[in-house]
Design a protein around this motif. Structure first.
Motif, PDB file in Angstrom:
ATOM      1  N   GLY A   1       0.844  -1.195   0.000  1.00 17.52           N
ATOM      2  CA  GLY A   1       0.000   0.000   0.000  1.00 17.52           C
ATOM      3  C   GLY A   1       0.876   1.240   0.000  1.00 17.52           C
ATOM      4  N   PRO A   2       0.247   2.394  -0.173  1.00 20.05           N
ATOM      5  CA  PRO A   2       1.039   3.630  -0.275  1.00 20.05           C
ATOM      6  C   PRO A   2       1.814   3.961   1.003  1.00 20.05           C
ATOM      7  N   PRO A   3       2.840   4.807   0.875  1.00 21.54           N
ATOM      8  CA  PRO A   3       3.643   5.195   2.038  1.00 21.54           C
ATOM      9  C   PRO A   3       2.763   5.759   3.152  1.00 21.54           C
ATOM     10  N   GLY A   4       3.010   5.313   4.344  1.00 18.67           N
ATOM     11  CA  GLY A   4       2.325   5.874   5.503  1.00 18.67           C
ATOM     12  C   GLY A   4       0.875   5.456   5.670  1.00 18.67           C
ATOM     13  N   ALA A   5       0.428   4.448   4.896  1.00 17.96           N
ATOM     14  CA  ALA A   5      -0.972   4.022   4.986  1.00 17.96           C
ATOM     15  C   ALA A   5      -1.283   3.301   6.298  1.00 17.96           C
ATOM     16  N   GLY A   6      -0.214   2.880   6.972  1.00 21.56           N
ATOM     17  CA  GLY A   6      -0.411   2.168   8.239  1.00 21.56           C
ATOM     18  C   GLY A   6      -0.092   0.686   8.124  1.00 21.56           C
ATOM     19  N   LYS A   7       0.709   0.326   7.115  1.00 17.58           N
ATOM     20  CA  LYS A   7       1.048  -1.083   6.886  1.00 17.58           C
ATOM     21  C   LYS A   7       1.744  -1.694   8.101  1.00 17.58           C
ATOM     22  N   SER A   8       2.768  -0.989   8.589  1.00 17.52           N
ATOM     23  CA  SER A   8       3.519  -1.537   9.731  1.00 17.52           C
ATOM     24  C   SER A   8       2.631  -1.664  10.960  1.00 17.52           C
ATOM     25  N   THR A   9       1.769  -0.683  11.167  1.00 12.68           N
ATOM     26  CA  THR A   9       0.866  -0.731  12.327  1.00 12.68           C
ATOM     27  C   THR A   9      -0.091  -1.911  12.187  1.00 12.68           C
ATOM     28  N   LEU A  10      -0.559  -2.144  10.972  1.00  9.50           N
ATOM     29  CA  LEU A  10      -1.441  -3.294  10.720  1.00  9.50           C
ATOM     30  C   LEU A  10      -0.701  -4.611  10.961  1.00  9.50           C
TER      31      LEU A  10
ATOM     32  N   PHE B   1      10.472  10.032   1.198  1.00  9.25           N
ATOM     33  CA  PHE B   1       9.349  10.491   2.029  1.00  9.25           C
ATOM     34  C   PHE B   1       9.268   9.754   3.347  1.00  9.25           C
ATOM     35  N   THR B   2       9.630   8.478   3.312  1.00 10.50           N
ATOM     36  CA  THR B   2       9.448   7.696   4.536  1.00 10.50           C
ATOM     37  C   THR B   2      10.775   7.462   5.244  1.00 10.50           C
ATOM     38  N   GLY B   3      11.626   6.696   4.597  1.00 15.47           N
ATOM     39  CA  GLY B   3      12.922   6.392   5.205  1.00 15.47           C
ATOM     40  C   GLY B   3      12.775   5.849   6.612  1.00 15.47           C
TER      41      GLY B   3
ATOM     42  N   VAL C   1      -9.034  -0.984   4.398  1.00 16.06           N
ATOM     43  CA  VAL C   1      -9.110   0.475   4.304  1.00 16.06           C
ATOM     44  C   VAL C   1      -8.786   0.992   5.695  1.00 16.06           C
ATOM     45  N   ASN C   2      -7.511   1.355   5.854  1.00 16.84           N
ATOM     46  CA  ASN C   2      -7.042   1.765   7.187  1.00 16.84           C
ATOM     47  C   ASN C   2      -7.335   3.251   7.431  1.00 16.84           C
ATOM     48  N   LYS C   3      -7.133   3.659   8.662  1.00 14.80           N
ATOM     49  CA  LYS C   3      -7.427   5.026   9.099  1.00 14.80           C
ATOM     50  C   LYS C   3      -8.925   5.314   8.927  1.00 14.80           C
ATOM     51  N   ALA C   4      -9.705   4.278   9.231  1.00 13.16           N
ATOM     52  CA  ALA C   4     -11.157   4.394   9.098  1.00 13.16           C
ATOM     53  C   ALA C   4     -11.724   5.344  10.150  1.00 13.16           C
ATOM     54  N   ASP C   5     -10.864   5.851  11.020  1.00 13.05           N
ATOM     55  CA  ASP C   5     -11.300   6.878  11.980  1.00 13.05           C
ATOM     56  C   ASP C   5     -11.398   8.239  11.292  1.00 13.05           C
ATOM     57  N   ARG C   6     -10.898   8.308  10.074  1.00 15.34           N
ATOM     58  CA  ARG C   6     -10.904   9.594   9.359  1.00 15.34           C
ATOM     59  C   ARG C   6     -12.203   9.798   8.598  1.00 15.34           C
TER      60      ARG C   6
ATOM     61  N   PRO D   1     -12.681  -2.188   6.742  1.00 15.76           N
ATOM     62  CA  PRO D   1     -12.222  -0.922   7.320  1.00 15.76           C
ATOM     63  C   PRO D   1     -11.475  -1.212   8.625  1.00 15.76           C
ATOM     64  N   THR D   2     -10.299  -0.629   8.780  1.00 20.98           N
ATOM     65  CA  THR D   2      -9.522  -0.868  10.019  1.00 20.98           C
ATOM     66  C   THR D   2      -9.057   0.449  10.615  1.00 20.98           C
ATOM     67  N   VAL D   3      -8.840   0.426  11.912  1.00 18.54           N
ATOM     68  CA  VAL D   3      -8.141   1.532  12.570  1.00 18.54           C
ATOM     69  C   VAL D   3      -6.961   0.879  13.289  1.00 18.54           C
ATOM     70  N   ALA D   4      -5.851   0.815  12.566  1.00 16.59           N
ATOM     71  CA  ALA D   4      -4.714   0.029  13.062  1.00 16.59           C
ATOM     72  C   ALA D   4      -4.208   0.537  14.410  1.00 16.59           C
TER      73      ALA D   4
HETATM   74  N1  GTP Z   1      -5.454   8.101  12.309  1.00 18.54           N
HETATM   75  C1  GTP Z   1      -4.845   6.958  12.129  1.00 18.54           C
HETATM   76  N2  GTP Z   1      -3.509   6.914  12.023  1.00 18.54           N
HETATM   77  C2  GTP Z   1      -2.916   5.713  11.815  1.00 18.54           C
HETATM   78  C3  GTP Z   1      -3.651   4.515  11.701  1.00 18.54           C
HETATM   79  N3  GTP Z   1      -2.793   3.503  11.483  1.00 18.54           N
HETATM   80  C4  GTP Z   1      -1.566   4.030  11.461  1.00 18.54           C
HETATM   81  N4  GTP Z   1      -1.613   5.363  11.671  1.00 18.54           N
HETATM   82  C5  GTP Z   1      -0.490   6.307  11.731  1.00 18.54           C
HETATM   83  O1  GTP Z   1       0.009   6.509  10.423  1.00 18.54           O
HETATM   84  C6  GTP Z   1       1.424   6.682  10.451  1.00 18.54           C
HETATM   85  C7  GTP Z   1       2.088   5.704   9.510  1.00 18.54           C
HETATM   86  O2  GTP Z   1       1.905   4.407  10.027  1.00 18.54           O
HETATM   87  P1  GTP Z   1       2.839   3.196   9.586  1.00 18.54           P
HETATM   88  O3  GTP Z   1       2.251   1.961  10.177  1.00 18.54           O
HETATM   89  O4  GTP Z   1       4.256   3.484   9.853  1.00 18.54           O
HETATM   90  O5  GTP Z   1       2.576   3.245   8.019  1.00 18.54           O
HETATM   91  P2  GTP Z   1       3.358   2.445   6.860  1.00 18.54           P
HETATM   92  O6  GTP Z   1       2.371   2.244   5.784  1.00 18.54           O
HETATM   93  O7  GTP Z   1       4.006   1.248   7.408  1.00 18.54           O
HETATM   94  O8  GTP Z   1       4.443   3.508   6.430  1.00 18.54           O
HETATM   95  P3  GTP Z   1       5.739   3.276   5.489  1.00 18.54           P
HETATM   96  O9  GTP Z   1       6.294   1.917   5.806  1.00 18.54           O
HETATM   97  O10 GTP Z   1       6.655   4.367   5.857  1.00 18.54           O
HETATM   98  O11 GTP Z   1       5.222   3.372   4.088  1.00 18.54           O
HETATM   99  C8  GTP Z   1       1.848   6.515  11.904  1.00 18.54           C
HETATM  100  O12 GTP Z   1       1.970   7.785  12.467  1.00 18.54           O
HETATM  101  C9  GTP Z   1       0.692   5.755  12.511  1.00 18.54           C
HETATM  102  O13 GTP Z   1       0.550   5.985  13.892  1.00 18.54           O
HETATM  103  C10 GTP Z   1      -5.081   4.595  11.835  1.00 18.54           C
HETATM  104  O14 GTP Z   1      -5.812   3.616  11.750  1.00 18.54           O
HETATM  105  N5  GTP Z   1      -5.609   5.832  12.034  1.00 18.54           N
END
Ligand code: GTP
Ligand code: MG
Length: 317
Positions: free
Chosen positions: A50-59, A85-87, A188-193, A223-226
């Motif tokens: 998924g795109p950078p910062g989508a929350g993949k690692s948190t998931l 952008f990420t690094g 579909v993460n960040k479903a809190d948005r 829909p997830t809120v990781a």
């Molecule tokens: N609001 C909100 N923020 C989230 C959620 N999940 C993750 N985040 C935030 O989004 C940011 C990126 O999360 P990562 O899990 O690092 O995302 P990633 O897709 O692994 O990022 P890269 O590996 O850098 O591409 C962090 O600040 C998380 O805390 C969510 O469900 N809701």
């Protein structure tokens, strides 16, 4: 004890050493991989992209807790996107390392890809083989879904989770990006948005339109809120359901066998290419040839054709 013996005894430091050895293609790495191959085939492979910062690692983090609850050992590979952008791969690893004890059932590795060209797909697959042979039940690969290389890496997985966020756009964009073809499960993460319902509904109805019958896997959209671990259990269950589905209909086996075929071809291509390039570099005076072509006294097709004929004679002998 040798490193390999330690590896076989479940020593994670030996695993790390073996992975580095393979990654750096040190002398004898092919023979080592050959040995490891005969011990693997047990671990399931999950790709999270998924795109950078989508929350993949948190998931992935949330999924790890689910796997731990199910008494599964998991190896995770974070493919560093080399993105300006990420690094964040290293920092991400550090954060997660703190959460999961080093002597526990979770193991992390990030692929050192920054500045590296090519070979990433092979390197990642080889690390998956090492983790499988080590005895993990599950391997997870996290990649940023950008280019062909990342798609190839993800293609080697049994189940692919495509992570989107409400800002990712609509189903048409997902379709254009080829995500419908690679996804087995959408999160579909960040479903809190705000507006997260829209992309969920949109994706679901687009998927409904795809030709399907009772034998087709219907790609779920979850829909997830990781960060709040919301719906992670559902995501986890859908992943297991998908694995069970493809095992039952034979696609698991077919897909694995296709990967083996691709692997053999990749090894051959790699070796032939290296051999040919080395030979050409030592035998052909490119400067003269280039000059001739530049001056209009030769053409690149004819030159390459002659070289090809000369070399293929050698191979046949
Ligand atoms: N609001 C909100 N923020 C989230 C959620 N999940 C993750 N985040 C935030 O989004 C940011 C990126 O999360 P990562 O899990 O690092 O995302 P990633 O897709 O692994 O990022 P890269 O590996 O850098 O591409 C962090 O600040 C998380 O805390 C969510 O469900 N809701
Ligand atoms: Mg990440």
């Amino acid at each position: 004890m040798t490193v390999l013996e330690k590896f076989q005894n479940g020593d994670k430091r030996a695993l790390s050493k073996i992975i580095s050895f393979i990654e750096n293609r040190q002398d004898g790495y092919r023979e080592l991989l050959g040995k490891l191959y005969s011990k693997c085939g047990h671990a399931i492979r999950i790709g999270v992209t998924g795109p950078p910062g989508a929350g993949k690692s948190t998931l992935v983090n949330g999924l790890l807790h689910q796997f731990l609850k199910a008494n599964k050992k998991v190896g995770v590979i974070a493919v560093d996107p080399s993105s300006p952008f990420t690094g964040g791969a290293l920092l991400g690893d550090r954060v997660r390392m703190n959460e999961f004890p080093l002597d526990g059932d979770i193991y992390f590795r990030s692929m050192a890809t920054r500045g590296a060209s090519g070979g990433l797909t092979a390197a990642t697959n080889n690390v998956l083989v090492a983790m499988d042979a080590f005895g993990f039940d599950v391997t997870i690969v996290e990649t940023v879904g950008v280019g062909q290389v990342e798609l190839d890496i993800i293609d080697a997985c049994d189940t692919v989770v495509v992570t989107l966020v409400p800002e990712s756009g609509d189903a048409v964009q997902a379709m254009k990006a080829g995500l419908m073809e690679i996804a087995d499960v959408f999160a579909v993460n960040k479903a809190d948005r705000p507006n997260s319902d829209r992309i969920v509904t949109d994706l679901r109805s687009a998927l409904e339109f795809k030709a399907h019958d009772e034998h087709t896997w219907m790609i779920p959209v979850i829909p997830t809120v990781a960060i709040e671990k919301k719906n992670i259990e559902e995501l986890f269950e859908k992943i297991l359901e998908h694995i069970a589905f493809i095992k039952a209909n034979g696609n698991f086996e077919t897909h694995r066998q296709l990967q083996i075929e691709k692997k053999i071809i990749a090894i051959l291509k790699n070796r032939f290419e290296k051999e040919i390039v080395d030979k050409l570099a030592s035998q052909v005076d490119f400067a003269q040839t280039i000059e001739a072509i530049y001056k209009g006294n030769a053409d690149p097709y004819a030159v390459a054709g002659d070289l090809y004929n000369e070399y293929s004679k050698d191979i046949g002998s």
